[in-house]
Design a protein around this motif. Structure first.
Motif, PDB file in Angstrom:
ATOM      1  N   MET A   1       0.833  -1.186   0.000  1.00 59.51           N
ATOM      2  CA  MET A   1       0.000   0.000   0.000  1.00 59.51           C
ATOM      3  C   MET A   1       0.872   1.240   0.000  1.00 59.51           C
ATOM      4  SD  MET A   1      -3.311  -0.457   2.366  1.00 59.51           S
ATOM      5  CE  MET A   1      -3.641  -2.175   2.579  1.00 59.51           C
ATOM      6  N   ILE A   2       0.376   2.246  -0.639  1.00 61.99           N
ATOM      7  CA  ILE A   2       1.105   3.494  -0.729  1.00 61.99           C
ATOM      8  C   ILE A   2       0.628   4.404   0.397  1.00 61.99           C
ATOM      9  CG2 ILE A   2       1.663   5.448  -2.218  1.00 61.99           C
ATOM     10  CD1 ILE A   2       0.789   3.622  -4.584  1.00 61.99           C
ATOM     11  N   ALA A   3       1.411   4.502   1.478  1.00 60.44           N
ATOM     12  CA  ALA A   3       0.999   5.279   2.648  1.00 60.44           C
ATOM     13  C   ALA A   3       0.966   6.773   2.373  1.00 60.44           C
ATOM     14  CB  ALA A   3       1.918   4.981   3.823  1.00 60.44           C
ATOM     15  N   SER A   4       1.777   7.249   1.424  1.00 55.89           N
ATOM     16  CA  SER A   4       1.783   8.682   1.128  1.00 55.89           C
ATOM     17  C   SER A   4       0.538   9.104   0.352  1.00 55.89           C
ATOM     18  CB  SER A   4       3.038   9.046   0.344  1.00 55.89           C
ATOM     19  OG  SER A   4       3.036   8.396  -0.908  1.00 55.89           O
ATOM     20  N   GLU A   5      -0.146   8.150  -0.244  1.00 56.59           N
ATOM     21  CA  GLU A   5      -1.394   8.426  -0.948  1.00 56.59           C
ATOM     22  C   GLU A   5      -2.535   7.824  -0.146  1.00 56.59           C
ATOM     23  OE1 GLU A   5      -1.366   7.239  -4.990  1.00 56.59           O
ATOM     24  OE2 GLU A   5       0.451   8.348  -5.451  1.00 56.59           O
ATOM     25  N   ASN A   6      -3.032   8.585   0.816  1.00 57.15           N
ATOM     26  CA  ASN A   6      -4.080   8.052   1.675  1.00 57.15           C
ATOM     27  C   ASN A   6      -5.408   8.733   1.405  1.00 57.15           C
ATOM     28  OD1 ASN A   6      -3.392  10.497   2.745  1.00 57.15           O
ATOM     29  ND2 ASN A   6      -3.120   9.780   4.826  1.00 57.15           N
ATOM     30  N   ILE A   7      -6.460   7.973   1.633  1.00 56.74           N
ATOM     31  CA  ILE A   7      -7.827   8.451   1.459  1.00 56.74           C
ATOM     32  C   ILE A   7      -8.506   8.411   2.824  1.00 56.74           C
ATOM     33  CG2 ILE A   7     -10.071   7.998   0.384  1.00 56.74           C
ATOM     34  CD1 ILE A   7      -7.977   8.879  -1.638  1.00 56.74           C
ATOM     35  N   LEU A   8      -9.148   9.491   3.180  1.00 56.38           N
ATOM     36  CA  LEU A   8      -9.867   9.600   4.437  1.00 56.38           C
ATOM     37  C   LEU A   8     -11.346   9.335   4.163  1.00 56.38           C
ATOM     38  CD1 LEU A   8      -9.825  10.553   7.441  1.00 56.38           C
ATOM     39  CD2 LEU A   8     -10.277  12.828   6.560  1.00 56.38           C
ATOM     40  N   ILE A   9     -11.932   8.382   4.879  1.00 55.20           N
ATOM     41  CA  ILE A   9     -13.355   8.070   4.725  1.00 55.20           C
ATOM     42  C   ILE A   9     -14.068   8.586   5.972  1.00 55.20           C
ATOM     43  CG2 ILE A   9     -15.082   6.260   4.449  1.00 55.20           C
ATOM     44  CD1 ILE A   9     -12.816   4.531   3.185  1.00 55.20           C
ATOM     45  N   ILE A  10     -14.975   9.544   5.784  1.00 59.30           N
ATOM     46  CA  ILE A  10     -15.735  10.096   6.903  1.00 59.30           C
ATOM     47  C   ILE A  10     -17.091   9.407   6.924  1.00 59.30           C
ATOM     48  CG2 ILE A  10     -16.726  12.165   7.926  1.00 59.30           C
ATOM     49  CD1 ILE A  10     -14.485  13.764   6.654  1.00 59.30           C
ATOM     50  N   ASP A  11     -17.369   8.714   8.030  1.00 55.00           N
ATOM     51  CA  ASP A  11     -18.543   7.852   8.149  1.00 55.00           C
ATOM     52  C   ASP A  11     -19.726   8.592   8.775  1.00 55.00           C
ATOM     53  OD1 ASP A  11     -20.208   5.652   8.250  1.00 55.00           O
ATOM     54  OD2 ASP A  11     -19.268   4.804  10.033  1.00 55.00           O
ATOM     55  N   PHE A  12     -20.833   8.605   8.056  1.00 53.03           N
ATOM     56  CA  PHE A  12     -22.081   9.183   8.546  1.00 53.03           C
ATOM     57  C   PHE A  12     -23.097   8.086   8.866  1.00 53.03           C
ATOM     58  CE2 PHE A  12     -20.128  12.722   6.456  1.00 53.03           C
ATOM     59  CZ  PHE A  12     -20.512  13.824   7.205  1.00 53.03           C
ATOM     60  N   ARG A  23     -12.426  -1.706  -0.783  1.00 49.81           N
ATOM     61  CA  ARG A  23     -12.202  -1.469  -2.210  1.00 49.81           C
ATOM     62  C   ARG A  23     -11.062  -0.480  -2.451  1.00 49.81           C
ATOM     63  NH1 ARG A  23     -14.207  -5.914  -3.165  1.00 49.81           N
ATOM     64  NH2 ARG A  23     -16.414  -6.095  -3.603  1.00 49.81           N
ATOM     65  N   VAL A  24     -10.982   0.554  -1.627  1.00 49.98           N
ATOM     66  CA  VAL A  24      -9.882   1.514  -1.767  1.00 49.98           C
ATOM     67  C   VAL A  24      -8.556   0.810  -1.487  1.00 49.98           C
ATOM     68  CG1 VAL A  24      -8.849   3.619  -0.811  1.00 49.98           C
ATOM     69  CG2 VAL A  24     -11.306   3.531  -1.251  1.00 49.98           C
ATOM     70  N   ARG A  25      -8.505   0.006  -0.432  1.00 48.70           N
ATOM     71  CA  ARG A  25      -7.274  -0.710  -0.090  1.00 48.70           C
ATOM     72  C   ARG A  25      -6.905  -1.757  -1.133  1.00 48.70           C
ATOM     73  NH1 ARG A  25      -7.375  -1.383   6.515  1.00 48.70           N
ATOM     74  NH2 ARG A  25      -7.049   0.829   6.937  1.00 48.70           N
ATOM     75  N   GLU A  26      -7.899  -2.363  -1.771  1.00 48.90           N
ATOM     76  CA  GLU A  26      -7.616  -3.313  -2.856  1.00 48.90           C
ATOM     77  C   GLU A  26      -6.951  -2.624  -4.044  1.00 48.90           C
ATOM     78  OE1 GLU A  26     -11.348  -5.219  -3.720  1.00 48.90           O
ATOM     79  OE2 GLU A  26     -11.187  -6.581  -2.016  1.00 48.90           O
ATOM     80  N   SER A  27      -7.106  -1.307  -4.112  1.00 48.74           N
ATOM     81  CA  SER A  27      -6.447  -0.521  -5.159  1.00 48.74           C
ATOM     82  C   SER A  27      -5.044  -0.097  -4.720  1.00 48.74           C
ATOM     83  CB  SER A  27      -7.282   0.720  -5.488  1.00 48.74           C
ATOM     84  OG  SER A  27      -8.533   0.338  -5.977  1.00 48.74           O
ATOM     85  N   ASN A  28      -4.574  -0.689  -3.627  1.00 45.75           N
ATOM     86  CA  ASN A  28      -3.246  -0.403  -3.064  1.00 45.75           C
ATOM     87  C   ASN A  28      -3.083   1.042  -2.621  1.00 45.75           C
ATOM     88  OD1 ASN A  28      -2.170  -3.036  -3.248  1.00 45.75           O
ATOM     89  ND2 ASN A  28      -1.873  -2.720  -5.438  1.00 45.75           N
ATOM     90  N   VAL A  29      -4.169   1.603  -2.082  1.00 49.00           N
ATOM     91  CA  VAL A  29      -4.127   2.953  -1.524  1.00 49.00           C
ATOM     92  C   VAL A  29      -4.551   2.856  -0.068  1.00 49.00           C
ATOM     93  CG1 VAL A  29      -5.065   5.289  -1.652  1.00 49.00           C
ATOM     94  CG2 VAL A  29      -4.639   4.005  -3.751  1.00 49.00           C
ATOM     95  N   PHE A  30      -3.735   3.397   0.823  1.00 48.23           N
ATOM     96  CA  PHE A  30      -4.045   3.369   2.247  1.00 48.23           C
ATOM     97  C   PHE A  30      -5.277   4.231   2.523  1.00 48.23           C
ATOM     98  CE2 PHE A  30      -3.608   4.954   6.600  1.00 48.23           C
ATOM     99  CZ  PHE A  30      -3.578   3.751   7.270  1.00 48.23           C
TER     100      PHE A  30
END
Length: 87
Positions: A1-12, A23-30
Motif C-alpha cells: 500500500m502506498i501510505a503517502s497516498e491516503n484516502i480519508l473516509i468520513i462515516d455518517f 475497495r480503496v485498499r484493494e487498489s493499493n491505496v491506504f
C-alpha cells in the motif's frame, strides 16, 4: 500500500463504509475511517489525498440528520485532489 497516498473516509452511518474501505485498499491505496465528528485539525494532520463522505440512512433534510461539526465547514479543501460523496 502506498501510505503517502491516503484516502480519508468520513462515516455518517453508511452500511457500506467498510466495503468502501476494502475497495480503496484493494487498489493499493491506504485509507482510514473516521466518524463525522472528526475535527478539521485532525484532517489537516492526516493530509489526505482525497476524502470520501460515506452517507447514512437519514435524509439530509431530516432535522436530526448527521452533519460535519460546524468548525469543519471552514476546512480548506484546496489541498485535496478530490472529494467524493457516497450515499
Amino acid at each position: 500500500m502506498i501510505a503517502s497516498e491516503n484516502i480519508l473516509i468520513i462515516d455518517f452511518g453508511s452500511q457500506f463504509t467498510q466495503l468502501i474501505l476494502r475497495r480503496v485498499r484493494e487498489s493499493n491505496v491506504f485509507s482510514e475511517i473516521f466518524p463525522h465528528t472528526i475535527k478539521a485539525q485532525k484532517v489537516k494532520e492526516i493530509n489526505p489525498k482525497g476524502i470520501i463522505l460515506s452517507g447514512g440512512p437519514m435524509s439530509v433534510y431530516d432535522n436530526n440528520a448527521l452533519s460535519l461539526i460546524p468548525e469543519s465547514f471552514t476546512w480548506e479543501f484546496r489541498f485535496l485532489a478530490s472529494v467524493m460523496v457516497s450515499c
